[in-house]
Design an enzyme around this catalytic site. Structure first.
Site, PDB file in Angstrom:
ATOM      1  N   ASP A   4      -7.229  -2.208   2.919  1.00  0.00           N
ATOM      2  CA  ASP A   4      -6.179  -3.195   2.658  1.00  0.00           C
ATOM      3  C   ASP A   4      -6.560  -4.587   3.145  1.00  0.00           C
ATOM      4  OD1 ASP A   4      -4.416  -1.232   1.608  1.00  0.00           O
ATOM      5  OD2 ASP A   4      -3.855  -0.652   3.647  1.00  0.00           O
ATOM      6  N   ASP A  23       0.848  -1.191   0.000  1.00  0.00           N
ATOM      7  CA  ASP A  23       0.000   0.000   0.000  1.00  0.00           C
ATOM      8  C   ASP A  23       0.888   1.247   0.000  1.00  0.00           C
ATOM      9  OD1 ASP A  23      -2.381   1.655   0.515  1.00  0.00           O
ATOM     10  OD2 ASP A  23      -1.574   1.802   2.546  1.00  0.00           O
ATOM     11  N   ASP A  53      -2.129  -0.878   5.886  1.00  0.00           N
ATOM     12  CA  ASP A  53      -2.403  -0.210   7.164  1.00  0.00           C
ATOM     13  C   ASP A  53      -3.874   0.062   7.450  1.00  0.00           C
ATOM     14  OD1 ASP A  53      -2.472   1.986   5.105  1.00  0.00           O
ATOM     15  OD2 ASP A  53      -2.873   3.178   6.889  1.00  0.00           O
ATOM     16  N   ASP A 107      -0.357   5.134   0.909  1.00  0.00           N
ATOM     17  CA  ASP A 107      -0.680   6.071   1.984  1.00  0.00           C
ATOM     18  C   ASP A 107      -0.796   5.343   3.322  1.00  0.00           C
ATOM     19  OD1 ASP A 107      -0.808   8.121   0.119  1.00  0.00           O
ATOM     20  OD2 ASP A 107      -2.945   7.798  -0.249  1.00  0.00           O
ATOM     21  N   LYS A 113      -8.821  -4.774  -3.083  1.00  0.00           N
ATOM     22  CA  LYS A 113      -7.411  -5.046  -3.362  1.00  0.00           C
ATOM     23  C   LYS A 113      -7.121  -6.546  -3.335  1.00  0.00           C
ATOM     24  CE  LYS A 113      -5.466  -0.676  -1.652  1.00  0.00           C
ATOM     25  NZ  LYS A 113      -4.475  -0.063  -0.736  1.00  0.00           N
TER      26      LYS A 113
END
Length: 240
Positions: free
Chosen positions: A190, A21, A186, A23, A163
């Site tokens: 995700d 990931d 995070d 951000d 994802k």
């Protein structure tokens, strides 16, 4: 100290792919866009050790490809799994016209559109204006769409794709068992990829991300990603 040459020799039994990931994972924290130097160095070590690195982000494809170029990454999952860019070709895992959804979301008055929406096709992003913005948006769009927060924005996309869907698609394309794909993230967006791949959550990840992961790093964000890479290069990750 980890012996990278030994790890590279063992790529057949360890991690072959690293999906990460952006951000909150490669950044200094979950509330900034500034990239972590430690994370960038760790990303380079992973790439140099022979891992195929994929950037997986909620951001739009144009933005993701621009960032990926400067990271030295060629493959991208964008719009939370709706778009996958591999070997120079973009594949669409989502479908449908989101214009009516966009109007319904904006009519709530609870959000403002992200500037990126002009370049986004399926996963639309909004900046919350109300404390209960997620609930209001979810009620406005109905059950056919996923509404969730990345910590940076509220995202709305067609249901059935995340994802994790994109990671599973990549496993088939690359011919790699999904347990040999390390996924580091995070946030709630995700969760899918953390469950499908060998999931690693950074130390300041959301509770849902931590529950989905096989390993939770001690360090936050970029430092947690550095720890994840060290785990991968030690050969301890990507076990069945």
């Amino acid at each position: 100290m980890y012996v990278f040459l030994n790890f590279e020799h063992r790529l057949g039994v360890g991690c072959k792919v690293l999906v990460v990931d952006l951000d909150g994972t490669l950044t200094l924290s979950r509330n900034t866009y500034e990239l972590s130097v430690e994370a960038l160095l760790a990303l380079r070590r992973a790439r140099d050790a022979g891992l195929r690195v994929v950037l997986a982000t909620a951001n739009g494809l144009d933005f993701a490809l621009t960032v990926a170029r400067y990271l030295g990454v060629r493959d991208v999952i964008a719009e939370n799994g709706c778009l996958v860019h591999v070997d120079g070709v973009t594949y669409e895992l989502c479908s449908g016209d989101m214009s009516a959804v966009d109007r319904a979301v904006l009519a709530t008055g609870a959000v403002e559109p992200s500037p990126q929406n002009k370049c986004r096709k399926y996963d639309l992003a909004y900046v919350p204006k109300a404390a209960n913005a997620v609930e209001l948006v979810r009620a406005a769009v109905g059950p056919g769409y996923v509404v969730e927060s990345s910590g940076y924005a509220i995202h709305v996309r067609p249901a059935g794709v995340d994802k994790g869907t994109a990671v599973r698609w990549l496993c088939e394309r690359f011919g790699v068992p999904c347990h040999q794909v390390a996924a580091v993230g995070d946030s709630d967006v995700d969760v899918g990829m953390l469950e499908v791949g060998w999931g690693i959550a950074v130390g300041n990840a959301t509770p849902a991300a931590k529950r989905a992961a096989r390993y939770v790093a001690e360090g936050p964000s970029g430092l947690g990603f550095k720890e994840a890479v060290e785990l991968i290069l030690s050969g301890e990750a990507c076990t069945p």
